[in-house]
Scaffold this motif. Structure first.
Motif, PDB file in Angstrom:
ATOM      1  N   TRP A 250       0.699  -1.356  -0.013  1.00 54.46           N
ATOM      2  CA  TRP A 250      -0.032   0.055   0.094  1.00 54.46           C
ATOM      3  C   TRP A 250       0.878   1.137  -0.062  1.00 54.46           C
ATOM      4  CZ3 TRP A 250      -0.931   4.080   3.201  1.00 54.46           C
ATOM      5  CH2 TRP A 250      -2.286   4.906   2.957  1.00 54.46           C
ATOM      6  N   LEU A 251       1.929   1.491   0.690  1.00 57.24           N
ATOM      7  CA  LEU A 251       2.771   2.276   0.817  1.00 57.24           C
ATOM      8  C   LEU A 251       3.469   2.579  -0.472  1.00 57.24           C
ATOM      9  CD1 LEU A 251       4.538   2.003   4.400  1.00 57.24           C
ATOM     10  CD2 LEU A 251       3.023   3.773   3.710  1.00 57.24           C
ATOM     11  N   ALA A 252       3.902   1.488  -1.132  1.00 55.97           N
ATOM     12  CA  ALA A 252       4.493   1.813  -2.507  1.00 55.97           C
ATOM     13  C   ALA A 252       3.550   2.140  -3.503  1.00 55.97           C
ATOM     14  CB  ALA A 252       5.038   0.147  -2.820  1.00 55.97           C
ATOM     15  N   ALA A 253       2.453   1.602  -3.433  1.00 58.11           N
ATOM     16  CA  ALA A 253       1.409   2.066  -4.335  1.00 58.11           C
ATOM     17  C   ALA A 253       1.123   3.465  -4.102  1.00 58.11           C
ATOM     18  CB  ALA A 253       0.101   1.145  -4.242  1.00 58.11           C
ATOM     19  N   THR A 254       1.131   4.022  -2.922  1.00 56.99           N
ATOM     20  CA  THR A 254       0.815   5.363  -2.423  1.00 56.99           C
ATOM     21  C   THR A 254       2.120   6.395  -3.198  1.00 56.99           C
ATOM     22  OG1 THR A 254      -0.085   4.729  -0.404  1.00 56.99           O
ATOM     23  CG2 THR A 254       0.472   7.018  -0.699  1.00 56.99           C
ATOM     24  N   ALA A 255       3.340   5.892  -3.220  1.00 60.62           N
ATOM     25  CA  ALA A 255       4.242   6.429  -3.695  1.00 60.62           C
ATOM     26  C   ALA A 255       4.228   6.702  -5.181  1.00 60.62           C
ATOM     27  CB  ALA A 255       5.748   5.854  -3.238  1.00 60.62           C
ATOM     28  N   PHE A 256       3.817   5.515  -5.643  1.00 60.43           N
ATOM     29  CA  PHE A 256       3.641   5.311  -7.173  1.00 60.43           C
ATOM     30  C   PHE A 256       2.451   6.341  -7.723  1.00 60.43           C
ATOM     31  CE2 PHE A 256       1.269   3.106 -10.774  1.00 60.43           C
ATOM     32  CZ  PHE A 256       2.341   3.199 -11.662  1.00 60.43           C
ATOM     33  N   LEU A 257       1.247   6.481  -6.857  1.00 65.21           N
ATOM     34  CA  LEU A 257       0.260   7.154  -7.253  1.00 65.21           C
ATOM     35  C   LEU A 257       0.806   8.709  -7.517  1.00 65.21           C
ATOM     36  CD1 LEU A 257      -2.798   5.859  -5.492  1.00 65.21           C
ATOM     37  CD2 LEU A 257      -2.459   6.108  -7.942  1.00 65.21           C
ATOM     38  N   HIS A 258       1.627   9.085  -6.516  1.00 66.18           N
ATOM     39  CA  HIS A 258       2.139  10.291  -6.543  1.00 66.18           C
ATOM     40  C   HIS A 258       3.215  10.779  -7.577  1.00 66.18           C
ATOM     41  CE1 HIS A 258       0.073  10.560  -2.362  1.00 66.18           C
ATOM     42  NE2 HIS A 258      -0.096  11.574  -2.564  1.00 66.18           N
ATOM     43  N   SER A 259       3.842   9.824  -7.703  1.00 68.19           N
ATOM     44  CA  SER A 259       5.052  10.068  -8.742  1.00 68.19           C
ATOM     45  C   SER A 259       4.762  10.035  -9.972  1.00 68.19           C
ATOM     46  CB  SER A 259       6.257   9.133  -8.485  1.00 68.19           C
ATOM     47  OG  SER A 259       5.828   7.705  -8.783  1.00 68.19           O
ATOM     48  N   VAL A 260       3.548   9.193 -10.254  1.00 67.56           N
ATOM     49  CA  VAL A 260       3.296   9.105 -11.951  1.00 67.56           C
ATOM     50  C   VAL A 260       2.684  10.520 -12.093  1.00 67.56           C
ATOM     51  CG1 VAL A 260       2.608   6.761 -11.986  1.00 67.56           C
ATOM     52  CG2 VAL A 260       0.802   8.399 -11.158  1.00 67.56           C
ATOM     53  N   MET A 261       2.275  11.363 -11.068  1.00 70.02           N
ATOM     54  CA  MET A 261       1.872  12.694 -11.660  1.00 70.02           C
ATOM     55  C   MET A 261       2.900  13.477 -12.059  1.00 70.02           C
ATOM     56  SD  MET A 261      -0.886  13.706  -8.804  1.00 70.02           S
ATOM     57  CE  MET A 261      -1.284  12.533  -7.466  1.00 70.02           C
ATOM     58  N   ILE A 262       3.994  13.305 -11.599  1.00 66.91           N
ATOM     59  CA  ILE A 262       5.334  13.869 -12.172  1.00 66.91           C
ATOM     60  C   ILE A 262       5.552  13.777 -13.368  1.00 66.91           C
ATOM     61  CG2 ILE A 262       7.729  14.317 -11.636  1.00 66.91           C
ATOM     62  CD1 ILE A 262       5.804  15.634  -9.511  1.00 66.91           C
ATOM     63  N   GLN A 263       5.422  12.133 -13.708  1.00 64.72           N
ATOM     64  CA  GLN A 263       5.738  11.786 -15.043  1.00 64.72           C
ATOM     65  C   GLN A 263       4.801  12.308 -16.065  1.00 64.72           C
ATOM     66  OE1 GLN A 263       6.609   7.689 -15.701  1.00 64.72           O
ATOM     67  NE2 GLN A 263       6.622   7.897 -17.998  1.00 64.72           N
ATOM     68  N   GLU A 264       3.449  12.361 -15.576  1.00 67.85           N
ATOM     69  CA  GLU A 264       2.254  12.849 -16.492  1.00 67.85           C
ATOM     70  C   GLU A 264       2.409  14.322 -16.900  1.00 67.85           C
ATOM     71  OE1 GLU A 264      -1.996  12.510 -15.926  1.00 67.85           O
ATOM     72  OE2 GLU A 264      -1.403  10.760 -14.567  1.00 67.85           O
ATOM     73  N   LYS A 265       2.917  15.299 -15.850  1.00 64.23           N
ATOM     74  CA  LYS A 265       2.955  16.700 -15.924  1.00 64.23           C
ATOM     75  C   LYS A 265       4.238  17.085 -16.330  1.00 64.23           C
ATOM     76  CE  LYS A 265      -1.006  18.284 -14.132  1.00 64.23           C
ATOM     77  NZ  LYS A 265      -1.352  17.399 -13.144  1.00 64.23           N
ATOM     78  N   ARG A 266       5.314  16.456 -16.138  1.00 59.35           N
ATOM     79  CA  ARG A 266       6.713  16.979 -16.442  1.00 59.35           C
ATOM     80  C   ARG A 266       7.608  16.261 -17.057  1.00 59.35           C
ATOM     81  NH1 ARG A 266       8.489  20.902 -16.352  1.00 59.35           N
ATOM     82  NH2 ARG A 266       9.955  21.380 -14.810  1.00 59.35           N
ATOM     83  N   GLY A 267       7.436  14.632 -17.290  1.00 58.94           N
ATOM     84  CA  GLY A 267       7.740  13.920 -18.010  1.00 58.94           C
ATOM     85  C   GLY A 267       9.228  13.274 -17.363  1.00 58.94           C
ATOM     86  N   MET A 268       8.977  13.398 -15.947  1.00 56.02           N
ATOM     87  CA  MET A 268      10.292  13.133 -15.259  1.00 56.02           C
ATOM     88  C   MET A 268       9.894  11.837 -14.404  1.00 56.02           C
ATOM     89  SD  MET A 268      10.714  16.773 -13.509  1.00 56.02           S
ATOM     90  CE  MET A 268      11.621  16.348 -12.274  1.00 56.02           C
ATOM     91  N   LEU A 269      10.950  11.202 -13.993  1.00 58.31           N
ATOM     92  CA  LEU A 269      11.123  10.164 -13.022  1.00 58.31           C
ATOM     93  C   LEU A 269      10.595   8.756 -13.637  1.00 58.31           C
ATOM     94  CD1 LEU A 269       9.288  11.719  -9.863  1.00 58.31           C
ATOM     95  CD2 LEU A 269      11.540  11.337 -10.056  1.00 58.31           C
ATOM     96  N   LYS A 270      10.798   8.681 -14.816  1.00 56.85           N
ATOM     97  CA  LYS A 270      10.173   7.268 -15.604  1.00 56.85           C
ATOM     98  C   LYS A 270      10.940   6.082 -14.938  1.00 56.85           C
ATOM     99  CE  LYS A 270       9.374   9.336 -20.179  1.00 56.85           C
ATOM    100  NZ  LYS A 270       9.790   9.581 -21.562  1.00 56.85           N
TER     101      LYS A 270
END
Lengths: 652, 121
Positions: A250-270
């Motif tokens: 759950w913690l890992a998925a929480t991190a994932f849900l947040h970091s994907v927003m960075i990839q969506e918006k800024r193309g980072m953290l792939k």
């Protein structure tokens, strides 16, 4: 009947192998019709798994004890609803439920994304097929729910702790969560295999991840509530390996849900996102491995089963293959942009991710420590509660604070002046509240006080956001429905704050007392007086209920009569503790009374606990669900936006 | 920057684990002789336990899960419902003169698992 079940599982295995092998070949050789057929095999696999599940369910309902599984987990005295829950009350049934949910998810994910992202789906199908193949194989060859025997007259019954309405919902929800993480994993791997490392796989699986994450979160809270109400020791979470097994993904998925927003918006953290999805999926497998293998000492104590090595092997294969894939595609995973400032939305997300992953990994270290120390020095050493509590505070409190800062800070680069303007009020409110709390004596626990003030800060920022937004758009409902992701997210954040307050209140400011009482005697706990009146017993269909009548006073006034006691189950030959809970809504606290030990003469060792704010935990669950549903709800405008984006990505 | 934050998290972790995080060794009764300090012992209850854990201390004997070595245990605190002869239990304590002096309230029974119930013979 058992033959039908066995046959259905063999068919499933054949279909999933086909989906994996033919799907992979079709994707490599660009054979479109074969790829479509491999996808269809996943639909058919869902059908045959449904048949197998129906066979098991009907056997459970008919109490057909010629099925070993049915005889081991039910008895004729067991109420119908618990006969259904016996489906996942044992190992073989749980595995079948896992496969069923996996097939359901796979079929739905393939069906919904076939048109939208065909080049991604052709590679996702074989990944889903391969994962399903593992579970189908386990059910066919290693741990079959359809083993038969000469039917005994009576079954062994279901463990009394599991005879509880919570157990109807808790395991299936956890499975929905665990298994649901397969979908983003499969799409992530599909994207790597296809060489399509843009954010499409993330957009395509956002809702799937959210569904899995919500189910896992709610499932855990229900489990915590069950532990609190039913197990009768007055706590709700014990950092037990089995509980941690659900918390980590759950913690890992929480991190994932947040970091994907960075990839969506800024193309980072792939690379980071791919690694997170692998971590989340592997942790969900690892959780199953932990609970099945018997390698860990846990209160839940699972007897050693033959599944352990299989799961360990599978996890190793998954880790090795997926890391090799990431390494192979590394050139395609370069970021388009760089982090511009340490004070920006991106940076806040990054800190949040680091803290979540750090918390997740420290828990993982605690869980595997007995195994590691056994291998390293020869004795298995267990790490106790202080370790986990320490790291929950060290990483959890900054996370809590970030939850207030992150959503409000500007993308790219935030100026100090704008920060001051944004956070002046929330900071003032939280400091003010902190001072008031100290005046009321909350300073007795420093972490508790910090948690309270941080929570006030985050709540203030959330409320301010809603107020500002509503002013700007003119209507609250329009505000939320126009931007579901954002405002649903805030509601989820509010739920986490409630959770934090509940945890801080119940663990840092509680009180407890223990005493032996004869009928007529009294004891005191945290401002309450408990008077033990009498002992009674009555017979229910499958157990003998022994209850102590206890009157609870505050000063001279009678607040409530509670009846703690024990249930003695006949078929299972087990006794379970039935804790009595009195909830005082005005004072926002629970008083728990436990009849710890009942002596033949009628004397009882009572244990009583006062738990302030513990009910916020359950309220948090409801708010969490609301917030998740708002973010999940389909949004036509977003769909159109995405469709345009898909088109641009596919043709650009 | 990322490296710095990771390093900071790691530093906190290492400091904590080196200071307090040694963990409690989990051993079987047969491994007890020669130990100092607190250990966590896993074993099966044999013989007939005496006392109630409150007024008189609960006294019982623990045996290796797959062995013959035993150790007597003295314990105070709440006794789980499932505690009885033949059950597997986990208890924390210190070995003093050949007897395990248990930490009050640390007795935990390992219930017959919900995933694979004990078959009645």
């Amino acid at each position: 009947m058992a033959d039908l079940g066995r046959a259905a599982l063999i068919v499933t295995l054949g279909l999933t192998v086909y989906a994996a092998v033919a799907g992979a070949w079709a994707a490599r050789a660009h054979r479109r019709r074969l790829a479509a057929s491999a996808g269809n095999a996943l639909f058919a696999a869902l059908g045959s798994t449904l048949v197998a599940s129906a066979v098991l369910l009907s056997a459970l309902l008919r109490h057909d004890f010629s099925f070993t599984y049915v005889a081991d987990h039910t008895s004729t005295e067991l109420p119908t609803s618990y006969s259904i829950s016996a489906f996942w009350g044992g190992q073989e049934g749980s595995l079948l439920l896992w496969l069923l949910i996996l097939c359901g998810y796979s079929a739905a994910a393939v069906f919904l994304n076939r048109r939208r992202a065909p080049d991604l789906v052709v590679w996702t199908v074989p990944v889903l097929g391969a994962v399903s193949t593992f579970f189908a194989f386990m059910l066919v060859a290693v741990s079959s729910p359809f083993a038969t025997q000469t039917a005994p007259a009576q079954g062994a019954g279901l463990n009394p702790s599991l005879q509880n309405p919570y157990m109807l919902a808790h395991p299936p929800l956890l499975y929905l969560g665990y298994v649901g993480l397969t979908v983003p994993f499969a799409f992530g791997m599909g994207a790597l295999l296809a060489g399509r490392t843009d954010e499409r796989w993330i957009v395509a699986t956002r809702r799937w991840t959210l569904v899995a994450w919500t189910a896992l979160g709610i499932g855990q809270l229900i489990g915590a509530h069950w532990a609190y109400v039913e197990v009768g020791w007055g706590g709700y979470y014990a950092w037990d390996p089995v509980e941690n097994a659900a918390l980590m993904p759950w913690l890992a998925a929480t991190a994932f849900l947040h970091s994907v927003m960075i990839q969506e918006k800024r193309g980072m953290l792939k690379v980071w996102n791919v690694l997170l999805v692998i971590l989340a999926f592997c942790l969900s497998l690892f959780g199953t491995f932990l609970t099945r293998s018997g390698v860990i000492n846990s209160i839940h104590s699972f007897t050693e089963s033959s599944l352990g090595p299989w799961f360990l092997g599978f996890i190793c294969v998954v880790v090795a293959t997926s890391l090799a894939l990431v390494f192979w595609r590394l050139p395609l995973l370069r970021s388009k942009t760089r982090l511009e400032s340490l004070v920006s939305r991106e940076a806040a997300f990054l800190y949040n991710n680091l803290l979540l992953v750090a918390l997740c990994l420290t828990i993982l270290w605690g869980v595997v420590f007995p195994m590691v120390s056994d291998l390293a020095v020869g004795t298995s050493r267990t790490i106790g509660r202080p370790y986990y509590d320490f790291f929950l505070r060290t990483f959890g409190l900054p996370l809590l604070l970030l939850m207030g800062i992150g959503p409000l800070i500007a993308w790219r680069r935030a100026s100090l002046r704008s920060l001051g303007k944004t956070f002046l009020w929330p900071a003032a409110i939280s400091v003010g509240l902190g001072l008031v709390l100290v005046a009321f004596g909350a300073g007795s626990s420093k972490p508790g006080l910090v948690a309270y003030t941080f929570s006030a800060f985050v709540l203030a920022t959330i409320v301010l956001e809603f107020v500002r937004g509503t002013r700007a758009t003119g209507s609250f409902t329009r505000l939320v429905s126009r931007n579901r992701r954002r405002y649903g997210g805030y509601i989820v954040h509010a739920a986490i704050v409630l959770l934090a307050i509940g945890i801080a209140g119940s663990s840092a400011y509680g009180s407890s007392a223990e005493r032996k009482l004869l009928p007529g005697q009294t004891m005191r706990v945290g401002g309450y007086t408990l008077a033990y009146r009498s002992l009674t017993q009555h017979r229910d269909p499958n157990h003998l209920a022994i209850r102590a009548a206890v009157d609870m006073y505050r000063g001279r006034t009678l607040v409530a009569r509670v009846e703690p006691g024990k249930n003695d189950y006949f078929a299972e030959q087990q006794v379970s503790n039935e804790m009595a809970i009195h909830t005082d809504w005005l004072r926002a606290e629970d008083v728990d009374v436990i009849a710890d030990q009942i002596e033949p003469g009628g004397a009882i060792y009572f244990k009583a606990l006062v738990k302030p704010l513990v009910n916020l935990l359950w309220l948090a669950g409801l708010v969490f669900l609301c917030g998740s549903l708002i973010t999940l709800w389909p949004d036509p405008r977003e769909e159109r936006r995405l469709a345009a984006r898909y088109y641009a990505l596919a043709h650009g | 920057m990322i490296a710095l934050s990771v390093a900071a998290a790691l530093a906190v972790f290492l400091l904590y684990t080196s200071a307090f995080g040694r963990g409690t060794p989990t051993i079987s009764p047969g491994q007890l002789p020669g130990t100092h300090g607190r250990v966590s012992v896993v074993g099966t209850v044999v013989g007939k336990p005496t006392g109630d854990g409150h007024q008189q201390a609960l006294r019982f004997v623990m045996r290796d899960r797959d062995g013959t070595k035993t150790v007597p245990v003295v314990y105070r605190g709440s006794v789980p419902d499932l505690f009885k002869t033949g059950r597997e239990v986990v208890i924390d304590g210190t070995l003093v003169d050949g007897t395990l002096r248990a930490v009050p309230g640390s007795l935990v029974t390992k219930c017959p698992s919900k995933y694979a119930p004990a078959k009645s013979a």
